[in-house]
Design a protein around this motif. Structure first.
Motif, PDB file in Angstrom:
ATOM      1  N   ASP A 401       0.833  -1.206   0.000  1.00 41.19           N
ATOM      2  CA  ASP A 401       0.000   0.000   0.000  1.00 41.19           C
ATOM      3  C   ASP A 401       0.867   1.255   0.000  1.00 41.19           C
ATOM      4  O   ASP A 401       0.570   2.239  -0.690  1.00 41.19           O
ATOM      5  N   LEU A 402       1.947   1.208   0.767  1.00 44.13           N
ATOM      6  CA  LEU A 402       2.845   2.356   0.857  1.00 44.13           C
ATOM      7  C   LEU A 402       3.438   2.702  -0.507  1.00 44.13           C
ATOM      8  O   LEU A 402       3.490   3.867  -0.909  1.00 44.13           O
ATOM      9  N   VAL A 403       3.908   1.682  -1.229  1.00 48.95           N
ATOM     10  CA  VAL A 403       4.495   1.929  -2.556  1.00 48.95           C
ATOM     11  C   VAL A 403       3.443   2.468  -3.514  1.00 48.95           C
ATOM     12  O   VAL A 403       3.699   3.396  -4.290  1.00 48.95           O
ATOM     13  N   ALA A 434       7.946  -2.362  -8.655  1.00 45.12           N
ATOM     14  CA  ALA A 434       8.384  -3.706  -8.265  1.00 45.12           C
ATOM     15  C   ALA A 434       9.672  -3.670  -7.451  1.00 45.12           C
ATOM     16  O   ALA A 434       9.792  -4.341  -6.417  1.00 45.12           O
ATOM     17  N   VAL A 435      10.679  -2.923  -7.923  1.00 42.96           N
ATOM     18  CA  VAL A 435      11.965  -2.916  -7.212  1.00 42.96           C
ATOM     19  C   VAL A 435      11.858  -2.174  -5.885  1.00 42.96           C
ATOM     20  O   VAL A 435      12.507  -2.550  -4.893  1.00 42.96           O
ATOM     21  N   LEU A 436      11.031  -1.108  -5.829  1.00 36.66           N
ATOM     22  CA  LEU A 436      10.868  -0.390  -4.561  1.00 36.66           C
ATOM     23  C   LEU A 436      10.214  -1.285  -3.520  1.00 36.66           C
ATOM     24  O   LEU A 436      10.664  -1.338  -2.366  1.00 36.66           O
ATOM     25  N   LEU A 437       9.162  -2.003  -3.900  1.00 34.83           N
ATOM     26  CA  LEU A 437       8.503  -2.878  -2.946  1.00 34.83           C
ATOM     27  C   LEU A 437       9.444  -4.000  -2.493  1.00 34.83           C
ATOM     28  O   LEU A 437       9.497  -4.334  -1.298  1.00 34.83           O
ATOM     29  N   ALA A 438      10.206  -4.577  -3.418  1.00 37.50           N
ATOM     30  CA  ALA A 438      11.156  -5.631  -3.045  1.00 37.50           C
ATOM     31  C   ALA A 438      12.173  -5.113  -2.033  1.00 37.50           C
ATOM     32  O   ALA A 438      12.517  -5.793  -1.062  1.00 37.50           O
ATOM     33  N   ALA A 439      12.668  -3.891  -2.248  1.00 34.84           N
ATOM     34  CA  ALA A 439      13.658  -3.319  -1.336  1.00 34.84           C
ATOM     35  C   ALA A 439      13.064  -3.054   0.038  1.00 34.84           C
ATOM     36  O   ALA A 439      13.697  -3.341   1.069  1.00 34.84           O
TER      37      ALA A 439
END
Length: 564
Positions: A401-403, A434-439
């Motif tokens: 949700d944040l991303v 995708a990469v922000l949530l993974a991080a």
């Protein structure tokens, strides 16, 4: 979607170049797609102090949707000549790859040492260094492999095989096979010139590529005259020319028709998924048009894949599988996946060691509640709470949700930004989500990986007959590329190339899509996953290249009631 472009981008840098004392070169090529000039390729070879430096630099203009995009790629390879190589060291000294796309830059430098390689990745403001074992089996540096090809070609070989490193694919050693397929003539400097055509296969890169070399004269079997590649948006060719012509092709001219790299890759669906965000399960038949290729899709996350049973004459048809996406049935992680440190470690793209990211991830101290009126994406994963705090499931949903909220500018103007860049700029499309949530998940010690595949979209423009892009899916389930209202009678079902994230929660891989207003929906077809570790380069994403423009999809089943 963006990783599909990344796959294409990596391929665009993958040709050119195969020692005697190799002559210096300074060559220019005009790049065309579907016979339209779109850019330049510049290759050089120089020798200095016992070392060779070979470079390949490409500059290409394309359309992404309605936007003009400029892409630049450069690979460098430094290697010892035969007389100068120290006995204990590999022939290669270092390779590098630089990519600039939509004003974003990625740099990768690989240094070869005795027994190991050091990979330095630079994305935006972040630099990440990885040390990995060096390939122990024999392989050739760039010019060394060119010499092997030339020797085989001059000897009349029908097939030439060698092992080498392609900087654009990362430090992985790959097998390359060149097959002689025939002779023809090519217009070079206005003269019909006899040439030999070779099909080139790079292991793990399922794209049809060919190289053309002169069949007579001083540069026979040595100088690349043309590179050919079959692409879904039109055949791509780089043909030897001159600097003025090549550079002119890389300059935008008003009115020039350029290839479009987003809508052209969409895959139509036989019929609509009526309410994609409300469905618990869908079943889709996926068919590969090319009967000579393999169709291998993974069972992972909420996706299960099985071959379709066929009999009789139908058994010889194109490869096809049945893909079931069921948000009530997440797949269990394997023992190897549970033990894989790459899913929790920072990399240049998923730079979870960044302090800004860590603060952002820590801001989710308690469950915030999943977006949307349903739990799509959370079903089938147990809570597993411990210690009185929020469970991994609750944290994962809250970070998604944040991303979704944090990235305010959702468009195609950002390309391949690292997670820390995205967190600061608050801009990007599916790749950046995708990469922000993974991080952020890794910041909270939840193993995570990035997925590439296709996402269900509904958008149809009667005038242009084009679809929209998969980054702005609104609560009604449609993709509004231009913000206009949609005439329901004109809606067409289709899948667009896409990226999202998987979190490892309580032993199961849970799919999460931060581009949607709900955590996830059944409108996803998974092609592959990646930890985004630096040593992978683009190699893990190359499997999709052979699928782009090569798929048919038929909706077989959709379920809107829970199973119990």
């Amino acid at each position: 979607m963006r990783r599909s472009l990344l796959a294409v981008a990596a391929l665009l840098g993958a040709w050119g170049a195969r020692e005697e004392d190799w002559p210096d070169e300074d060559l220019w090529y005009t790049v065309r797609i579907a016979d339209a000039p779109v850019g330049s390729l510049h290759t050089t070879v120089s020798h200095d102090g016992g070392r060779y430096l070979s470079t390949e630099a490409m500059h290409v203009l394309v359309h992404r949707g309605d936007d003009l995009s400029e892409m630049q790629f450069q690979t460098d390879f430094i290697e010892y000549d035969e007389a100068s190589k120290p006995a204990s060291l590999p022939r290669a000294i270092e390779t590098s790859y630089v990519q600039e796309f939509a004003k974003q830059q990625i740099k990768m430098l690989c240094r070869f040492r005795e027994g190991e390689i050091e990979l330095t990745s630079h994305n935006g403001e972040q630099t990440h260094v990885t040390v990995a074992p060096l390939e122990t089996t024999e392989w050739a540096a760039r010019l060394q492999s060119r010499r092997q090809f030339k020797q085989g070609c001059l000897a009349g070989a029908e097939a030439i095989k060698y092992r080498t490193v392609r900087p654009e694919l990362g430090p992985k050693v790959v097998d390359v096979t060149s097959m002689r397929v025939g002779r023809e003539s090519l217009l070079v400097d206005g003269v019909d010139t006899p040439v030999t055509v070779w099909d080139v296969a790079i292991a793990g890169v399922p794209v049809n590529m060919s190289e053309v070399y002169p069949d007579e004269g001083a540069h026979r079997c040595e100088r690349l005259y043309q590179m050919r590649m079959q692409m879904p948006f039109g055949d791509l060719r780089a043909t030897i020319s001159n600097r003025a012509e090549a550079e002119a092709a890389a300059v935008h001219v008003e009115g020039r028709v350029l290839p479009e790299l987003v809508y052209a890759m969409f895959v139509p669906l036989s019929k609509r998924i009526e309410s994609v965000n409300e469905a618990y399960e869908v079943r889709v038949r996926v068919t590969l048009r090319d009967a000579l290729q393999k169709l291998e899709l993974p069972t992972a996350g909420y996706q299960a894949v099985a071959p379709e049973a066929r009999a009789g004459a139908d058994d010889a048809g194109p490869p096809r599988v049945i893909v079931t996406v069921n948000v009530e049935a997440p797949s269990k992680a394997t023992a190897a996946e549970l033990a894989d440190a790459a899913f929790t470690s920072p990399s240049a793209m998923v730079d979870s060691s960044d302090t800004f990211l860590q603060k952002l991830a820590a801001s989710v101290a308690s469950p915030r509640g999943a977006k949307g009126k349903r739990r799509a994406g959370a079903a089938g994963v147990g809570a597993g709470a411990g210690g009185g705090g929020p469970s991994d499931l609750e944290v994962a949903l809250a970070l998604r949700d944040l991303v979704y909220e944090h990235i305010e500018t959702k468009d195609l103007t950002t390309a391949f930004a690292s997670a820390s860049e995205v967190a600061r700029t608050k801009a990007g499309d599916c790749t950046e989500h995708a990469v922000l949530l993974a991080a952020l998940l890794r910041c909270r010690q939840i193993p995570a990986r990035v997925c590439h595949g296709l996402v269900y979209v509904e958008r149809y423009d009667e005038e242009t007959e084009r679809g929209g892009h998969a980054v702005a899916v609104t609560p009604d389930g449609h993709v509004h590329a231009d913000g206009a209202d949609i005439d329901e009678s004109a809606v067409r079902a289709q899948f667009g190339w896409h990226m999202w994230t998987q979190a490892l929660v309580n032993g199961h891989w849970m799919d999460l899509d931060a581009t949607l207003h709900v955590p996830y929906n059944v409108g996803h077809i998974l092609v592959g996953t990646s930890s985004m570790a630096d040593v992978e380069g683009h190699y893990e994403h190359m499997g999709m290249a052979g699928l782009i423009g090569n798929l048919d999809m038929e909706l077989l089943y959709q379920r809107y009631e829970p199973s119990s």
